[in-house]
Design a protein around this motif. Structure first.
Motif, PDB file in Angstrom:
ATOM      1  N   LEU A 176       3.554  11.709  24.189  1.00 58.69           N
ATOM      2  CA  LEU A 176       2.976  12.916  24.793  1.00 58.69           C
ATOM      3  C   LEU A 176       2.026  12.550  25.929  1.00 58.69           C
ATOM      4  O   LEU A 176       2.031  13.188  26.985  1.00 58.69           O
ATOM      5  N   ILE A 177       1.216  11.539  25.701  1.00 57.16           N
ATOM      6  CA  ILE A 177       0.244  11.103  26.709  1.00 57.16           C
ATOM      7  C   ILE A 177       0.962  10.677  27.983  1.00 57.16           C
ATOM      8  O   ILE A 177       0.510  10.975  29.091  1.00 57.16           O
ATOM      9  N   LYS A 178       2.102  10.013  27.847  1.00 57.96           N
ATOM     10  CA  LYS A 178       2.877   9.568  29.016  1.00 57.96           C
ATOM     11  C   LYS A 178       3.386  10.750  29.835  1.00 57.96           C
ATOM     12  O   LYS A 178       3.612  10.622  31.032  1.00 57.96           O
ATOM     13  N   ARG A 179       3.565  11.893  29.181  1.00 56.93           N
ATOM     14  CA  ARG A 179       4.178  13.053  29.829  1.00 56.93           C
ATOM     15  C   ARG A 179       3.180  14.011  30.458  1.00 56.93           C
ATOM     16  O   ARG A 179       3.582  14.994  31.067  1.00 56.93           O
TER      17      ARG A 179
ATOM     18  N   LEU B 231      -3.799  13.440  32.341  1.00 59.28           N
ATOM     19  CA  LEU B 231      -4.932  13.617  31.434  1.00 59.28           C
ATOM     20  C   LEU B 231      -6.263  13.526  32.167  1.00 59.28           C
ATOM     21  O   LEU B 231      -6.397  12.771  33.124  1.00 59.28           O
ATOM     22  N   PRO B 232      -7.243  14.284  31.696  1.00 61.22           N
ATOM     23  CA  PRO B 232      -8.567  14.262  32.308  1.00 61.22           C
ATOM     24  C   PRO B 232      -9.417  13.097  31.784  1.00 61.22           C
ATOM     25  O   PRO B 232     -10.511  13.298  31.269  1.00 61.22           O
TER      26      PRO B 232
ATOM     27  N   LEU C  91      -9.203   9.897  23.319  1.00 60.02           N
ATOM     28  CA  LEU C  91      -8.274  11.024  23.312  1.00 60.02           C
ATOM     29  C   LEU C  91      -7.098  10.742  22.390  1.00 60.02           C
ATOM     30  O   LEU C  91      -6.676  11.600  21.611  1.00 60.02           O
ATOM     31  N   ARG C  92      -6.586   9.533  22.439  1.00 56.49           N
ATOM     32  CA  ARG C  92      -5.464   9.140  21.581  1.00 56.49           C
ATOM     33  C   ARG C  92      -5.849   9.259  20.110  1.00 56.49           C
ATOM     34  O   ARG C  92      -5.124   9.830  19.306  1.00 56.49           O
TER      35      ARG C  92
ATOM     36  N   LEU D 138       0.985  19.540  25.485  1.00 57.92           N
ATOM     37  CA  LEU D 138       1.534  19.542  26.836  1.00 57.92           C
ATOM     38  C   LEU D 138       1.227  20.830  27.588  1.00 57.92           C
ATOM     39  O   LEU D 138       1.547  20.947  28.768  1.00 57.92           O
ATOM     40  N   GLY D 139       0.629  21.788  26.911  1.00 60.31           N
ATOM     41  CA  GLY D 139       0.211  23.013  27.567  1.00 60.31           C
ATOM     42  C   GLY D 139       1.346  23.869  28.057  1.00 60.31           C
ATOM     43  O   GLY D 139       1.312  24.390  29.165  1.00 60.31           O
TER      44      GLY D 139
END
Length: 109
Positions: A18-21, A24-25, A35-36, A104-105
């Protein structure tokens, strides 16, 4: 040490994807790691709520009695969930999909 319904490594891999996609702030590796870790914990909480939130009060009491016995085998848990008709894998999948979509919003998860 925290206990996770699904092994921590699996949760971590899912969160990493998800982080890769998503942009991120975060500005530092430390912020990314925080965050992870927060995301792994949040995902585990969502899964736990999906599974155990589906139990009736009576089923919850029975499950707690199972835990109190000690020396509980994985098959004991499987038998319990099968007997009450709860598809744990589906609950987990649905919770992970919902978490991914939220993370992912609104992007395709």
């Amino acid at each position: 040490m925290d206990n996770y319904l699904i092994d921590r490594e699996t949760l971590g891999k899912f969160v990493d994807e998800l982080i890769k996609r998503k942009a991120l702030p975060v500005n530092t590796p430390e912020e990314l790691n925080n965050l992870r870790e927060e995301s792994i914990k949040s995902l585990d909480d969502k899964i736990g709520l999906a599974v155990f939130g589906s139990l009736t009060a009576e089923q919850n009491t029975e499950f707690n009695q199972l835990l109190d016995r000690g020396n509980v085998e994985e098959s004991d848990f499987e038998n319990f969930f099968n007997r009450i008709g709860l598809d744990v894998e589906q609950k987990i999948t649905d919770a992970m999909n919902a978490f991914g979509a939220e993370f992912l919003g609104g992007q395709n998860a």
